[in-house]
Design a protein around this motif. Structure first.
Motif, PDB file in Angstrom:
ATOM      1  N   CYS A  11      71.702 -28.504 -39.730  1.00 35.89           N
ATOM      2  CA  CYS A  11      71.985 -27.191 -39.140  1.00 35.89           C
ATOM      3  C   CYS A  11      72.198 -26.118 -40.195  1.00 35.89           C
ATOM      4  N   CYS A  12      72.451 -26.483 -41.427  1.00 34.48           N
ATOM      5  CA  CYS A  12      72.731 -25.483 -42.476  1.00 34.48           C
ATOM      6  C   CYS A  12      71.559 -25.311 -43.435  1.00 34.48           C
ATOM      7  N   MET A  13      70.481 -26.103 -43.214  1.00 30.44           N
ATOM      8  CA  MET A  13      69.384 -26.119 -44.187  1.00 30.44           C
ATOM      9  C   MET A  13      68.581 -24.819 -44.237  1.00 30.44           C
ATOM     10  N   TYR A  14      68.644 -24.038 -43.159  1.00 32.61           N
ATOM     11  CA  TYR A  14      67.850 -22.796 -43.135  1.00 32.61           C
ATOM     12  C   TYR A  14      68.726 -21.584 -42.864  1.00 32.61           C
ATOM     13  N   LEU A  15      69.956 -21.649 -43.329  1.00 27.64           N
ATOM     14  CA  LEU A  15      70.891 -20.540 -43.080  1.00 27.64           C
ATOM     15  C   LEU A  15      71.118 -19.677 -44.319  1.00 27.64           C
ATOM     16  N   TYR A  18      71.409 -16.118 -43.694  1.00 24.40           N
ATOM     17  CA  TYR A  18      72.450 -15.713 -42.737  1.00 24.40           C
ATOM     18  C   TYR A  18      73.862 -15.840 -43.312  1.00 24.40           C
ATOM     19  N   ILE A  19      74.045 -16.820 -44.191  1.00 18.85           N
ATOM     20  CA  ILE A  19      75.328 -16.957 -44.890  1.00 18.85           C
ATOM     21  C   ILE A  19      75.016 -16.709 -46.363  1.00 18.85           C
ATOM     22  N   VAL A  20      75.548 -15.640 -46.903  1.00 14.21           N
ATOM     23  CA  VAL A  20      75.214 -15.308 -48.294  1.00 14.21           C
ATOM     24  C   VAL A  20      76.495 -15.148 -49.113  1.00 14.21           C
ATOM     25  N   CYS A  34      78.618 -13.215 -43.341  1.00 14.24           N
ATOM     26  CA  CYS A  34      77.758 -13.625 -42.224  1.00 14.24           C
ATOM     27  C   CYS A  34      76.854 -12.426 -41.941  1.00 14.24           C
ATOM     28  N   VAL A  35      75.604 -12.543 -42.336  1.00 15.21           N
ATOM     29  CA  VAL A  35      74.715 -11.375 -42.322  1.00 15.21           C
ATOM     30  C   VAL A  35      74.522 -10.815 -40.914  1.00 15.21           C
ATOM     31  N   PRO A  63      66.146 -23.305 -51.606  1.00 16.30           N
ATOM     32  CA  PRO A  63      66.626 -21.918 -51.536  1.00 16.30           C
ATOM     33  C   PRO A  63      66.870 -21.406 -50.118  1.00 16.30           C
ATOM     34  N   SER A  64      66.348 -22.102 -49.099  1.00 14.49           N
ATOM     35  CA  SER A  64      66.588 -21.646 -47.721  1.00 14.49           C
ATOM     36  C   SER A  64      67.922 -22.132 -47.170  1.00 14.49           C
ATOM     37  N   ALA A  65      68.549 -23.056 -47.883  1.00 19.61           N
ATOM     38  CA  ALA A  65      69.807 -23.625 -47.379  1.00 19.61           C
ATOM     39  C   ALA A  65      70.968 -22.655 -47.589  1.00 19.61           C
ATOM     40  N   CYS A  66      72.021 -22.844 -46.820  1.00 19.11           N
ATOM     41  CA  CYS A  66      73.250 -22.076 -47.044  1.00 19.11           C
ATOM     42  C   CYS A  66      73.705 -22.326 -48.484  1.00 19.11           C
TER      43      CYS A  66
END
Ligand code: SF4
Ligand code: SF4
Length: 156
Positions: A11-15, A18-20, A34-35, A63-66
């Protein structure tokens, strides 16, 4: 049955968008954001995960992961578990699984009441219900279970 996270990390692999991480304020303390809501949060790395966090090799390759996600043995874990945003804490990838009357698992419903399935009959039954009710927020998890069980599915 209460939901148990297996720390698969999916669930966090493509965040990562969204989370930076906005900035660093101490050796193991960051300001995250939380973008989607523009909400900033203080993100100290959990004391027992600092070594994991410091190894940047995995996150460079993903690089796509949180940015707070790291592998740990067979698991992929959040290194700010204690201070992670509320939406992370409340997320459940599986509220319940759906089996056919024969017992084969054919779908799952997330904590946000979204259906994941490749089974066309189940999809049809689900769409039939959800298009009749204007907003899924008006449907409870129990109602969905009852609706599916009335049609012969098993919800566990
Ligand atoms: S919530 Fe689900 S997808 Fe996310 S790490 Fe846990 S088991 Fe995996
Ligand atoms: S903060 Fe933690 S739980 Fe939330 S997306 Fe990042 S790794 Fe996942």
């Amino acid at each position: 049955m209460p939901f148990e996270c297996s720390c698969c990390g999916s669930c966090c692999m493509y965040l990562g968008d969204y989370i930076v991480i906005e900035r660093q304020t101490a050796p193991f303390v960051f300001i995250g954001c939380c973008v989607s809501t523009g909400t900033e949060f203080i993100a100290p790395i959990d004391e027992d995960k600092r070594e994991l966090f410091s190894d940047r090799s995995w996150i460079r390759d993903h690089p796509s992961a949180c940015p707070f996600l790291r592998p740990s043995g067979d698991m992929i874990i959040c290194t700010i578990h204690e201070s992670s945003p509320v939406q992370c804490k409340s997320y459940r990838c599986t509220a319940f699984r759906i089996s056919s009357p024969k017992g084969d698992v054919i779908g799952r419903v997330t904590g946000e009441l979204n259906l994941h399935t490749d089974d066309p009959k189940l999809r049809f039954a689900w769409d039939d219900l959800t298009t009749r009710i204007p907003g899924l927020q008006e449907i409870s998890e129990d109602m969905l279970r009852r609706f599916l069980e009335d049609r012969g599915y098993l919800c566990v």
